[in-house]
Design a protein around this motif. Structure first.
Motif, short mmCIF file in Angstrom:
data_model
loop_
_atom_site.label_atom_id
_atom_site.label_comp_id
_atom_site.label_asym_id
_atom_site.label_seq_id
_atom_site.Cartn_x
_atom_site.Cartn_y
_atom_site.Cartn_z
N UNK A 211 1.06 2.44 -5.73
CA UNK A 211 2.07 1.34 -5.27
C UNK A 211 3.54 1.92 -5.79
N UNK A 212 3.53 2.41 -6.82
CA UNK A 212 5.04 2.54 -7.63
C UNK A 212 5.66 3.87 -6.68
N UNK A 213 4.88 4.66 -6.37
CA UNK A 213 5.32 5.69 -5.67
C UNK A 213 5.71 5.43 -4.15
N UNK A 214 4.89 4.54 -3.79
CA UNK A 214 5.29 3.72 -2.38
C UNK A 214 6.43 3.08 -2.33
N UNK A 215 6.46 2.46 -3.41
CA UNK A 215 7.81 1.44 -3.57
C UNK A 215 8.89 2.45 -3.57
N UNK A 216 8.91 3.34 -4.43
CA UNK A 216 9.91 4.54 -4.54
C UNK A 216 10.49 4.89 -3.18
N UNK A 217 9.43 5.34 -2.45
CA UNK A 217 9.86 6.15 -0.90
C UNK A 217 10.53 4.95 -0.06
#
Length: 425
Positions: A211-217
């Protein structure tokens, strides 16, 4: 330069068939190949990749270790020794996992400091920051219960001391403590519970990291100037530019990690933890692992009662508040400027905060007596003052330096300054 949208085109019939049903290669291509990143990212931004590598290392080594570990108070300590001495490459697996926890926290603390320095928590990245803090919380829970599994002296007594603090919480404290322990003291049910949770939580961490990586993208990468991307000249493709820089950072980090794994495998462990747990013999000085020492110092700094809150409950509240306050950072910082590069006074207070956190770590390793207590209280005050006083007020009174008009302008100015310095040399 790509605009970030996937330009992936399957070249085979199988590829086209797969792409229309499960476009995973297209997702990877758009997220990790042509994804646009600011062109001025420095090596402080490689720790996201480093943390991903460390998480994979911890899960893989942990799963293999679990195949040989016996979660029983009569067998646990010897099973760890058996892994080290008799299992093929068991010494390597144990060293990777034990030291990996320490280097995982080294990387995450640097990652957090980078976020605080460059203002990576400011709008529109508030939820990205909150997810990162959630990762930290899950990591801390996983590391704490994992420290109990070797069933050494410090494992047993650390669990005894820390779980006892839950009893200070009104109404539900005793219930939480008994739920964690599986009884009225640290025993076999405790070890079974901790083993199950230690195996489960890393996979929960994978979900939150995703989720953290998704939010970053979704919101895009921050950068050292704190300026949003304004044109295609401000960004470059993730591959090869960012991936090469990440690879260099990962290799350098793994070099230091490997040095400890192969040459100093027990350096970061406590000597008492290489002795089997003995409920009848208390260690002279009970301390957690080094990465918990700043929070342990905050816990012990509260030696006074505040109204109806006694010192024990006050210490527990202070310790948990020291983590909870991180979740509020996006709303505590009142400055409109993100990066500390352009905030001279914030930069000073930030580096004092870093030094203070290291000082708290040292105080956590010292006995809770005399001047150590006083110093812990002063350091704890500054820890909270940085978030609750400095951040809200400094943004209102500080005069930041002029910001460049774009990321490209900042890069060109920096390169021009370097060229001028080289010419003078």
């Amino acid at each position: 330069m790509s605009d970030g949208h996937s330009t992936y085109k399957p070249t085979t019939g199988i590829g086209r068939w797969f792409d229309t049903r499960l476009p995973l290669p297209r997702l990877v291509h758009s997220s990790f190949i042509v994804y646009p990143v600011p062109r001025n990212l420095n090596y402080a931004y490689t720790f996201g990749g480093i943390l991903t590598i460390m998480l994979a290392s911890q899960i893989i080594s942990g799963v293999v270790l679990a195949m040989h570990y016996a979660p029983d108070t009569g067998l646990a300590f010897n099973s760890v020794e058996t892994i080290t001495r008799d299992v093929n490459s068991g010494w390597l697996l144990r060293s990777l996992h034990a030291n990996g926890a320490s280097f995982f926290f080294i990387a995450v603390y640097i990652h957090i400091c980078r976020g605080l320095y460059y203002g990576s928590y400011k709008s529109p990245r508030e939820f990205l920051w909150v997810l990162g803090c959630t990762n930290l919380l899950v990591m801390m829970a996983t590391a704490f219960i994992g420290y109990v599994l070797p069933w050494g002296q410090m494992s047993f007594w650390g669990a005894t001391v820390i779980t006892s603090f839950f009893s200070a919480i009104p109404v539900v404290g005793d219930w939480i403590q008994h739920l964690l322990l599986g009884g009225f003291g640290v025993s076999n049910p405790t070890l079974n519970r901790f083993f199950a949770l230690h195996y489960l939580l890393p996979f929960l961490l994978v979900g939150v990291v995703t989720l953290h990586i998704w939010a970053l993208h979704v919101v895009g990468q921050n950068n050292p100037t704190g300026i949003e991307v304004k044109s295609k000249t401000d960004v470059v493709d993730f591959t090869p530019y960012a991936t090469v820089k990440d690879a260099v950072g990962i290799v350098a980090f793994l070099f230091f990690f490997a040095y400890f794994v192969f040459y100093l495998p027990n350096f970061l462990g406590h000597p008492d933890n290489y002795t089997v747990a003995n409920p009848l013999k208390t260690p002279a000085h009970i301390v957690p692992e080094w990465y918990f020492l700043p929070f342990y110092a905050i816990l012990r700094a509260i030696t006074f009662n505040v109204g109806p809150i006694d010192s024990k409950l006050g210490g527990v509240l202070a310790m948990f508040s020291s983590i909870a306050v991180l979740f509020l950072v996006p709303w505590l910082d009142s400055s409109k400027v993100r990066s500390a590069v352009y905030r001279p006074w914030y930069r000073v207070f930030f580096w004092i905060f870093v030094a203070n956190a290291l000082f708290l770590g040292w105080l956590g390793s010292q006995p809770a007596e005399g001047t150590y207590v006083t110093m812990s209280q002063l350091a704890t005050f500054y820890y909270f003052a940085f978030f609750l006083i400095v951040m809200p007020l400094l943004g209102l009174i500080e005069t930041p330096r002029p910001l460049p008009r774009s990321i490209t302008e900042a890069v060109l100015e920096k390169n021009a300054s370097r060229s001028k310095a080289d010419t003078h040399d």
